[in-house]
Design a protein around this motif. Sequence first.
Motif, PDB file in Angstrom:
ATOM      1  N   SER A   1       0.816  -1.231   0.000  1.00  0.00           N
ATOM      2  CA  SER A   1       0.000   0.000   0.000  1.00  0.00           C
ATOM      3  C   SER A   1       0.843   1.271   0.000  1.00  0.00           C
ATOM      4  CB  SER A   1      -0.933   0.012   1.214  1.00  0.00           C
ATOM      5  OG  SER A   1      -0.191   0.068   2.414  1.00  0.00           O
ATOM      6  N   THR A   2       2.135   1.167   0.383  1.00  0.00           N
ATOM      7  CA  THR A   2       2.975   2.363   0.463  1.00  0.00           C
ATOM      8  C   THR A   2       3.712   2.660  -0.841  1.00  0.00           C
ATOM      9  OG1 THR A   2       4.606   0.908   1.433  1.00  0.00           O
ATOM     10  CG2 THR A   2       3.346   2.281   2.960  1.00  0.00           C
ATOM     11  N   GLY A   3       3.555   1.798  -1.828  1.00  0.00           N
ATOM     12  CA  GLY A   3       4.265   1.985  -3.102  1.00  0.00           C
ATOM     13  C   GLY A   3       3.481   2.867  -4.060  1.00  0.00           C
ATOM     14  N   SER A   4       4.022   2.984  -5.260  1.00  0.00           N
ATOM     15  CA  SER A   4       3.401   3.830  -6.282  1.00  0.00           C
ATOM     16  C   SER A   4       1.997   3.300  -6.640  1.00  0.00           C
ATOM     17  CB  SER A   4       4.337   3.857  -7.487  1.00  0.00           C
ATOM     18  OG  SER A   4       3.695   4.290  -8.615  1.00  0.00           O
ATOM     19  N   ILE A   5       1.876   1.998  -6.876  1.00  0.00           N
ATOM     20  CA  ILE A   5       0.563   1.404  -7.186  1.00  0.00           C
ATOM     21  C   ILE A   5      -0.355   1.504  -5.972  1.00  0.00           C
ATOM     22  CG2 ILE A   5      -0.602  -0.835  -7.601  1.00  0.00           C
ATOM     23  CD1 ILE A   5       0.627   0.240 -10.155  1.00  0.00           C
ATOM     24  N   GLY A   6       0.197   1.200  -4.792  1.00  0.00           N
ATOM     25  CA  GLY A   6      -0.605   1.216  -3.564  1.00  0.00           C
ATOM     26  C   GLY A   6      -1.171   2.600  -3.272  1.00  0.00           C
TER      27      GLY A   6
ATOM     28  N   ALA B   1       2.886  -3.089   4.089  1.00  0.00           N
ATOM     29  CA  ALA B   1       4.071  -2.374   3.603  1.00  0.00           C
ATOM     30  C   ALA B   1       5.283  -3.210   4.000  1.00  0.00           C
ATOM     31  CB  ALA B   1       4.145  -0.999   4.236  1.00  0.00           C
ATOM     32  N   TYR B   2       6.451  -2.797   3.570  1.00  0.00           N
ATOM     33  CA  TYR B   2       7.645  -3.538   4.005  1.00  0.00           C
ATOM     34  C   TYR B   2       8.453  -2.740   5.018  1.00  0.00           C
ATOM     35  CZ  TYR B   2      11.384  -6.753   4.284  1.00  0.00           C
ATOM     36  OH  TYR B   2      12.285  -7.644   4.796  1.00  0.00           O
ATOM     37  N   ASN B   3       8.811  -1.513   4.659  1.00  0.00           N
ATOM     38  CA  ASN B   3       9.697  -0.693   5.481  1.00  0.00           C
ATOM     39  C   ASN B   3       9.085   0.632   5.904  1.00  0.00           C
ATOM     40  OD1 ASN B   3      12.302  -0.993   6.422  1.00  0.00           O
ATOM     41  ND2 ASN B   3      13.027  -1.440   4.341  1.00  0.00           N
ATOM     42  N   ASN B   4       8.221   1.149   5.066  1.00  0.00           N
ATOM     43  CA  ASN B   4       7.747   2.526   5.239  1.00  0.00           C
ATOM     44  C   ASN B   4       6.670   2.603   6.328  1.00  0.00           C
ATOM     45  OD1 ASN B   4       7.036   5.176   4.982  1.00  0.00           O
ATOM     46  ND2 ASN B   4       6.989   5.153   2.735  1.00  0.00           N
ATOM     47  N   ILE B   5       7.136   2.498   7.570  1.00  0.00           N
ATOM     48  CA  ILE B   5       6.226   2.433   8.712  1.00  0.00           C
ATOM     49  C   ILE B   5       5.438   3.736   8.887  1.00  0.00           C
ATOM     50  CG2 ILE B   5       8.146   2.985  10.304  1.00  0.00           C
ATOM     51  CD1 ILE B   5       5.230   0.680  11.147  1.00  0.00           C
TER      52      ILE B   5
ATOM     53  N   LYS C   1       3.992  -7.911 -11.761  1.00  0.00           N
ATOM     54  CA  LYS C   1       4.252  -8.753 -12.936  1.00  0.00           C
ATOM     55  C   LYS C   1       5.263  -9.849 -12.661  1.00  0.00           C
ATOM     56  CE  LYS C   1       5.593  -4.849 -14.647  1.00  0.00           C
ATOM     57  NZ  LYS C   1       5.679  -3.793 -15.634  1.00  0.00           N
ATOM     58  N   GLU C   2       6.205  -9.589 -11.703  1.00  0.00           N
ATOM     59  CA  GLU C   2       7.271 -10.564 -11.455  1.00  0.00           C
ATOM     60  C   GLU C   2       6.708 -11.916 -11.027  1.00  0.00           C
ATOM     61  OE1 GLU C   2       7.163  -7.512 -10.104  1.00  0.00           O
ATOM     62  OE2 GLU C   2       9.035  -6.432 -10.495  1.00  0.00           O
ATOM     63  N   CYS C   3       5.562 -11.930 -10.325  1.00  0.00           N
ATOM     64  CA  CYS C   3       5.041 -13.231  -9.880  1.00  0.00           C
ATOM     65  C   CYS C   3       4.537 -14.047 -11.078  1.00  0.00           C
ATOM     66  CB  CYS C   3       4.025 -13.088  -8.746  1.00  0.00           C
ATOM     67  SG  CYS C   3       2.464 -12.399  -9.208  1.00  0.00           S
TER      68      CYS C   3
ATOM     69  N   VAL D   1      -3.354  -4.990 -14.163  1.00  0.00           N
ATOM     70  CA  VAL D   1      -3.275  -3.574 -13.815  1.00  0.00           C
ATOM     71  C   VAL D   1      -2.159  -2.878 -14.590  1.00  0.00           C
ATOM     72  CG1 VAL D   1      -2.672  -2.003 -11.908  1.00  0.00           C
ATOM     73  CG2 VAL D   1      -4.363  -3.812 -11.554  1.00  0.00           C
ATOM     74  N   ASP D   2      -1.127  -3.625 -14.946  1.00  0.00           N
ATOM     75  CA  ASP D   2      -0.073  -3.083 -15.800  1.00  0.00           C
ATOM     76  C   ASP D   2      -0.786  -2.406 -16.983  1.00  0.00           C
ATOM     77  OD1 ASP D   2       2.593  -2.776 -16.086  1.00  0.00           O
ATOM     78  OD2 ASP D   2       3.049  -4.882 -16.446  1.00  0.00           O
ATOM     79  N   SER D   3      -0.405  -1.167 -17.313  1.00  0.00           N
ATOM     80  CA  SER D   3      -1.216  -0.404 -18.268  1.00  0.00           C
ATOM     81  C   SER D   3      -1.344  -1.102 -19.623  1.00  0.00           C
ATOM     82  CB  SER D   3      -0.630   0.997 -18.454  1.00  0.00           C
ATOM     83  OG  SER D   3       0.686   0.896 -18.940  1.00  0.00           O
TER      84      SER D   3
ATOM     85  N   MET E   1       6.827   6.116 -11.293  1.00  0.00           N
ATOM     86  CA  MET E   1       6.688   4.752 -10.758  1.00  0.00           C
ATOM     87  C   MET E   1       7.756   4.488  -9.701  1.00  0.00           C
ATOM     88  SD  MET E   1       6.258   2.799 -14.415  1.00  0.00           S
ATOM     89  CE  MET E   1       7.866   3.207 -15.053  1.00  0.00           C
ATOM     90  N   GLY E   2       7.698   3.301  -9.066  1.00  0.00           N
ATOM     91  CA  GLY E   2       8.710   2.898  -8.095  1.00  0.00           C
ATOM     92  C   GLY E   2      10.079   2.756  -8.747  1.00  0.00           C
ATOM     93  N   ALA E   3      11.137   2.716  -7.907  1.00  0.00           N
ATOM     94  CA  ALA E   3      12.512   2.723  -8.428  1.00  0.00           C
ATOM     95  C   ALA E   3      12.816   1.497  -9.290  1.00  0.00           C
ATOM     96  CB  ALA E   3      13.493   2.797  -7.266  1.00  0.00           C
TER      97      ALA E   3
END
Length: 387
Positions: free
Chosen positions: A11-16, A37-41, A124-126, A148-150, A203-205
């Motif tokens: 949820s903390t990423g660009s898509i989220g 999220a992973y890190n962005n508390i 997409k990686e999954c 969701v990928d455009s 987008m994300g890095a």
Amino acid sequence: MAARSISILGSTGSIGTSTLDLINCNRSRFSVAALTAYNNIDLLIEQVRVFKPQLAVIGDETHYDRLKTALQGSATEAAAGRAAIIEAAEVPSDFVMAGIVGAAGLKPTLAAVRRGAIVGLANKECLVCAGDLIMKEVAKHGATLLPVDSEHNAIYQVFDFEQAKSVRKIILTASGGPFRSSSLEVMRKATPEQAVLHPNWDMGAKISVDSATMMNKGLELIEAYHLFPVAKDQVEILVHPESVVHSLVEYEDGSFLAQLGSPDMRTPISYALNWPKRMNVAVDRLDLAKIRTLNFETVDGTRFPAVEMARHVLMVGGSAPVILNAANEIAVRGFLERKIGFLDICNIVGEVLAIIDQSEITSVGEVIEVDELARNKAKTLMNGLEV
Ligand SMILES: NC(=O)c1ccc[n+]([C@@H]2O[C@H](COP(=O)([O-])OP(=O)(O)OC[C@H]3O[C@@H](n4cnc5c(N)ncnc54)[C@H](OP(=O)(O)O)[C@@H]3O)[C@@H](O)[C@H]2O)c1
């Protein structure tokens, strides 16, 4: 009508954050069930205060105490760690946004699929790592997978699933990224700051660097093969610098159907979020008279070898796409941490593919084994290159 309940993995990423932006503008239509999220508390805590989900998960367990303290007295349960992210995917919401970056999204996405949810697939990686396995589980559990990928969202909008045999080709468009017209010399010296500066999309890095190497388009080629009933050689790539035509489907009668729009992820995200109905989204409207010209060109395989590498692993199948993806994730991280140069990313991926023997993949356990092996090989090669 009852509000559709939404869980957001990443949820903390660009898509989220784009997904939450749409939810925020449509509070009567959607409710939020779980956020991860992973890190962005800090951002996660802020999102919980605004959207009040049942469950909030932070991947990095060192942040657990902060999350628990911040949520004390609220209706939101706090949890941490990888297993808890999978539990978030299992919360019985109507819709799950798979917005985690990288192969880390595989198990949580599968968990959502296995409970028959509607899944908006950004990760997409999954599909690259486990496309056959995921699509089998989608069919087995009656889940709905919405791209969701455009590019894939565009294809989904114009693909005639009832006449799939009349499709001649899928054509994925690619912006060409920030180095579309740069020389190899310029690319060799490219910095992370230059590589993440995408001309059209914010987008994300990791995906931004993938766009710069065009590995993103390679991953999307594999993703398209799994999402749509076409043969491996029916997916093509066309560079289109304006990112207005988001992809096309060519039919046997000579018709080309495309979806067009401003480059704003809120359009494809909204399509998935409110599927099967469309909703009003405050994006910049296309003004074709102002744009006037749309350009198209083929991919330069010398400067962007990632596309052919991805096509090769798609043809080989088995563990090859897992190796490509894992090596790429490690090399991109190494580049962002300034350990290797920009051109080293694809060199490392190519070398890891050459070192590891390919094998059949029949389970998620095997995907994870190969993924770890390829990551370790990529790290070793990277250490040899470090300056
Ligand atoms: N951004 C786009 O416009 C776009 C377009 C098409 C497709 N996609 C795809 O969507 C996915 C997400 O992209 P993004 O650009 O939104 O990435 P991003 O901005 O980097 O966000 C990634 C999200 O995943 C979380 N995350 C990172 N590593 C994790 C891990 N090991 N375990 C669990 N969660 C983890 C992050 O948490 P923290 O923030 O706490 O680190 C963040 O919430 C990617 O697969 C990408 O290819 C993105």
